[in-house]
Motif scaffolding. Structure first.
Motif, PDB file in Angstrom:
ATOM      1  N   CYS A 123      16.417 -33.087  22.827  1.00 18.34           N
ATOM      2  CA  CYS A 123      17.171 -34.183  22.209  1.00 18.34           C
ATOM      3  C   CYS A 123      17.448 -35.263  23.242  1.00 18.34           C
ATOM      4  O   CYS A 123      18.237 -35.060  24.172  1.00 18.34           O
ATOM      5  N   PHE A 124      16.794 -36.394  23.067  1.00 17.47           N
ATOM      6  CA  PHE A 124      17.046 -37.559  23.909  1.00 17.47           C
ATOM      7  C   PHE A 124      18.224 -38.326  23.332  1.00 17.47           C
ATOM      8  O   PHE A 124      18.379 -38.422  22.111  1.00 17.47           O
ATOM      9  N   TYR A 125      19.021 -38.905  24.213  1.00 18.12           N
ATOM     10  CA  TYR A 125      20.143 -39.753  23.796  1.00 18.12           C
ATOM     11  C   TYR A 125      20.286 -40.885  24.809  1.00 18.12           C
ATOM     12  O   TYR A 125      19.843 -40.765  25.952  1.00 18.12           O
ATOM     13  N   PRO A 126      20.909 -42.000  24.420  1.00 21.26           N
ATOM     14  CA  PRO A 126      20.947 -43.172  25.294  1.00 21.26           C
ATOM     15  C   PRO A 126      21.668 -42.988  26.626  1.00 21.26           C
ATOM     16  O   PRO A 126      21.100 -43.317  27.667  1.00 21.26           O
ATOM     17  N   ALA A 127      22.912 -42.498  26.624  1.00 18.61           N
ATOM     18  CA  ALA A 127      23.633 -42.482  27.897  1.00 18.61           C
ATOM     19  C   ALA A 127      24.870 -41.598  27.844  1.00 18.61           C
ATOM     20  O   ALA A 127      25.507 -41.458  26.800  1.00 18.61           O
ATOM     21  N   ASP A 128      25.210 -41.045  29.009  1.00 13.85           N
ATOM     22  CA  ASP A 128      26.467 -40.323  29.172  1.00 13.85           C
ATOM     23  C   ASP A 128      27.623 -41.324  29.080  1.00 13.85           C
ATOM     24  O   ASP A 128      27.435 -42.527  29.258  1.00 13.85           O
ATOM     25  N   PHE A 129      28.803 -40.821  28.835  1.00 14.44           N
ATOM     26  CA  PHE A 129      30.036 -41.609  28.770  1.00 14.44           C
ATOM     27  C   PHE A 129      29.978 -42.687  27.688  1.00 14.44           C
ATOM     28  O   PHE A 129      30.509 -43.785  27.860  1.00 14.44           O
ATOM     29  N   THR A 130      29.308 -42.389  26.575  1.00 10.99           N
ATOM     30  CA  THR A 130      29.231 -43.355  25.479  1.00 10.99           C
ATOM     31  C   THR A 130      29.949 -42.786  24.257  1.00 10.99           C
ATOM     32  O   THR A 130      30.832 -41.948  24.406  1.00 10.99           O
ATOM     33  N   PHE A 131      29.575 -43.212  23.066  1.00 11.62           N
ATOM     34  CA  PHE A 131      30.391 -42.953  21.889  1.00 11.62           C
ATOM     35  C   PHE A 131      29.771 -41.964  20.899  1.00 11.62           C
ATOM     36  O   PHE A 131      30.357 -40.933  20.606  1.00 11.62           O
ATOM     37  N   VAL A 132      28.598 -42.249  20.394  1.00 15.58           N
ATOM     38  CA  VAL A 132      27.940 -41.353  19.447  1.00 15.58           C
ATOM     39  C   VAL A 132      27.386 -40.129  20.182  1.00 15.58           C
ATOM     40  O   VAL A 132      27.446 -39.003  19.665  1.00 15.58           O
ATOM     41  N   CYS A 133      26.873 -40.327  21.384  1.00 17.11           N
ATOM     42  CA  CYS A 133      26.207 -39.256  22.137  1.00 17.11           C
ATOM     43  C   CYS A 133      27.051 -37.991  22.285  1.00 17.11           C
ATOM     44  O   CYS A 133      26.549 -36.895  22.014  1.00 17.11           O
ATOM     45  N   PRO A 134      28.325 -38.080  22.680  1.00 21.10           N
ATOM     46  CA  PRO A 134      29.070 -36.829  22.832  1.00 21.10           C
ATOM     47  C   PRO A 134      29.271 -36.090  21.513  1.00 21.10           C
ATOM     48  O   PRO A 134      29.333 -34.854  21.502  1.00 21.10           O
ATOM     49  N   THR A 135      29.332 -36.816  20.407  1.00 19.76           N
ATOM     50  CA  THR A 135      29.489 -36.140  19.114  1.00 19.76           C
ATOM     51  C   THR A 135      28.230 -35.346  18.778  1.00 19.76           C
ATOM     52  O   THR A 135      28.312 -34.237  18.255  1.00 19.76           O
ATOM     53  N   GLU A 136      27.075 -35.908  19.089  1.00 16.66           N
ATOM     54  CA  GLU A 136      25.807 -35.205  18.832  1.00 16.66           C
ATOM     55  C   GLU A 136      25.647 -33.985  19.736  1.00 16.66           C
ATOM     56  O   GLU A 136      25.257 -32.914  19.278  1.00 16.66           O
ATOM     57  N   LEU A 137      25.936 -34.174  21.015  1.00 17.26           N
ATOM     58  CA  LEU A 137      25.751 -33.079  21.964  1.00 17.26           C
ATOM     59  C   LEU A 137      26.734 -31.942  21.693  1.00 17.26           C
ATOM     60  O   LEU A 137      26.381 -30.770  21.821  1.00 17.26           O
ATOM     61  N   GLU A 138      27.956 -32.278  21.282  1.00 17.72           N
ATOM     62  CA  GLU A 138      28.918 -31.251  20.904  1.00 17.72           C
ATOM     63  C   GLU A 138      28.442 -30.515  19.649  1.00 17.72           C
ATOM     64  O   GLU A 138      28.562 -29.292  19.560  1.00 17.72           O
ATOM     65  N   ASP A 139      27.877 -31.252  18.694  1.00 15.66           N
ATOM     66  CA  ASP A 139      27.336 -30.631  17.482  1.00 15.66           C
ATOM     67  C   ASP A 139      26.202 -29.663  17.836  1.00 15.66           C
ATOM     68  O   ASP A 139      26.122 -28.562  17.291  1.00 15.66           O
ATOM     69  N   LEU A 140      25.348 -30.054  18.764  1.00 13.52           N
ATOM     70  CA  LEU A 140      24.288 -29.143  19.226  1.00 13.52           C
ATOM     71  C   LEU A 140      24.897 -27.882  19.829  1.00 13.52           C
ATOM     72  O   LEU A 140      24.435 -26.772  19.562  1.00 13.52           O
ATOM     73  N   GLN A 141      25.936 -28.055  20.645  1.00  9.97           N
ATOM     74  CA  GLN A 141      26.583 -26.897  21.255  1.00  9.97           C
ATOM     75  C   GLN A 141      27.208 -25.999  20.190  1.00  9.97           C
ATOM     76  O   GLN A 141      27.105 -24.776  20.265  1.00  9.97           O
ATOM     77  N   ASN A 142      27.839 -26.609  19.201  1.00 14.95           N
ATOM     78  CA  ASN A 142      28.460 -25.818  18.132  1.00 14.95           C
ATOM     79  C   ASN A 142      27.433 -25.002  17.357  1.00 14.95           C
ATOM     80  O   ASN A 142      27.785 -24.001  16.729  1.00 14.95           O
ATOM     81  N   ASN A 143      26.176 -25.410  17.402  1.00 11.75           N
ATOM     82  CA  ASN A 143      25.087 -24.718  16.699  1.00 11.75           C
ATOM     83  C   ASN A 143      24.124 -24.015  17.653  1.00 11.75           C
ATOM     84  O   ASN A 143      23.104 -23.480  17.216  1.00 11.75           O
ATOM     85  N   TYR A 144      24.443 -24.011  18.927  1.00  9.18           N
ATOM     86  CA  TYR A 144      23.542 -23.492  19.952  1.00  9.18           C
ATOM     87  C   TYR A 144      23.204 -22.016  19.741  1.00  9.18           C
ATOM     88  O   TYR A 144      22.029 -21.620  19.831  1.00  9.18           O
ATOM     89  N   GLU A 145      24.174 -21.194  19.442  1.00 10.94           N
ATOM     90  CA  GLU A 145      23.910 -19.768  19.254  1.00 10.94           C
ATOM     91  C   GLU A 145      22.976 -19.534  18.068  1.00 10.94           C
ATOM     92  O   GLU A 145      22.097 -18.674  18.124  1.00 10.94           O
ATOM     93  N   LYS A 146      23.159 -20.296  16.993  1.00  8.80           N
ATOM     94  CA  LYS A 146      22.274 -20.162  15.825  1.00  8.80           C
ATOM     95  C   LYS A 146      20.857 -20.608  16.174  1.00  8.80           C
ATOM     96  O   LYS A 146      19.885 -19.999  15.727  1.00  8.80           O
ATOM     97  N   LEU A 147      20.728 -21.661  16.985  1.00  8.19           N
ATOM     98  CA  LEU A 147      19.399 -22.124  17.401  1.00  8.19           C
ATOM     99  C   LEU A 147      18.748 -21.086  18.311  1.00  8.19           C
ATOM    100  O   LEU A 147      17.555 -20.786  18.177  1.00  8.19           O
ATOM    101  N   LYS A 148      19.527 -20.507  19.222  1.00  8.51           N
ATOM    102  CA  LYS A 148      18.990 -19.463  20.100  1.00  8.51           C
ATOM    103  C   LYS A 148      18.563 -18.242  19.292  1.00  8.51           C
ATOM    104  O   LYS A 148      17.573 -17.590  19.633  1.00  8.51           O
ATOM    105  N   ALA A 149      19.292 -17.940  18.213  1.00  3.14           N
ATOM    106  CA  ALA A 149      18.924 -16.801  17.362  1.00  3.14           C
ATOM    107  C   ALA A 149      17.560 -17.010  16.708  1.00  3.14           C
ATOM    108  O   ALA A 149      16.883 -16.048  16.347  1.00  3.14           O
ATOM    109  N   LEU A 150      17.134 -18.280  16.573  1.00  9.96           N
ATOM    110  CA  LEU A 150      15.794 -18.585  16.057  1.00  9.96           C
ATOM    111  C   LEU A 150      14.739 -18.534  17.159  1.00  9.96           C
ATOM    112  O   LEU A 150      13.564 -18.794  16.909  1.00  9.96           O
TER     113      LEU A 150
END
Length: 187
Positions: free
Chosen positions: A37-64
């Protein structure tokens, strides 16, 4: 030129994960499914919401059987600083790749040359290191990690069942289509 069906080009990059710096290459994308997952930049606005969402789903993705990698044109040092200061980013345990040389962003064709930042791009890579899915979004449009599950499951199904394809809205266990002459014109 489409990146679908192409092998990930060679690269070497520094990354941050769980309090450590590490080196990542294209070889790390082999032997398992990978989500990049590419994203524009650290310390921005939308990016942390996406990366946190990935983390919240990380275990399910690893299970795949999928590993997650986030990538921006920031350095691995910047990733660590962001990880140390942001409540959302502190949660991240997957690999955060730095791409200050823009090598990866160019290899995946997501670099905005005018700004030097990566577009929002999501890539699903099979265990052979071949790109199976590409999604690019405008900077202001955040992604939803839930969508990745069905895409990965469909890619895995198609890989394991040659001659079958997954129709629109396919879910695991759902009906697939056999790509035979008998099906032509019948859908």
């Amino acid at each position: 030129m489409s990146l679908i069906g192409t092998e990930v080009k060679p690269f070497t990059a520094e990354a941050y994960q769980n309090g450590k710096f590490l080196t990542v290459t294209e070889q790390d994308f082999k032997g398992k499914w990978s989500v990049v997952c590419f994203y524009p930049a650290d310390f921005t606005f939308v990016c942390p919401t996406e990366l946190e969402d990935l983390q919240n789903n990380y275990e399910k993705l690893k299970a795949l059987g999928a590993e997650v990698y986030s990538v921006s044109t920031d350095t691995h040092f910047t990733h660590k600083a962001w990880h140390d200061t942001s409540e959302a980013i502190k949660k991240i345990t997957y690999i955060m790749i730095g791409d200050p040389s823009h090598t990866l962003s160019r290899n995946f064709d997501v670099l905005d040359e005018a700004t030097g930042l990566a577009d929002r791009g999501t890539f699903i890579i099979d265990p052979d290191g071949v790109i199976q899915s590409v999604e690019i979004s405008a900077g202001g449009i955040g992604r939803d990690a839930d969508i990745l599950f069905n895409k990965i499951k469909a890619a895995q199904y198609v890989r394991n069942h040659p001659g079958e394809v997954c129709p629109a809205k396919w879910k695991e266990g759902g009906e697939t289509l056999k790509t035979t002459i008998d099906l032509v014109g019948k859908i």
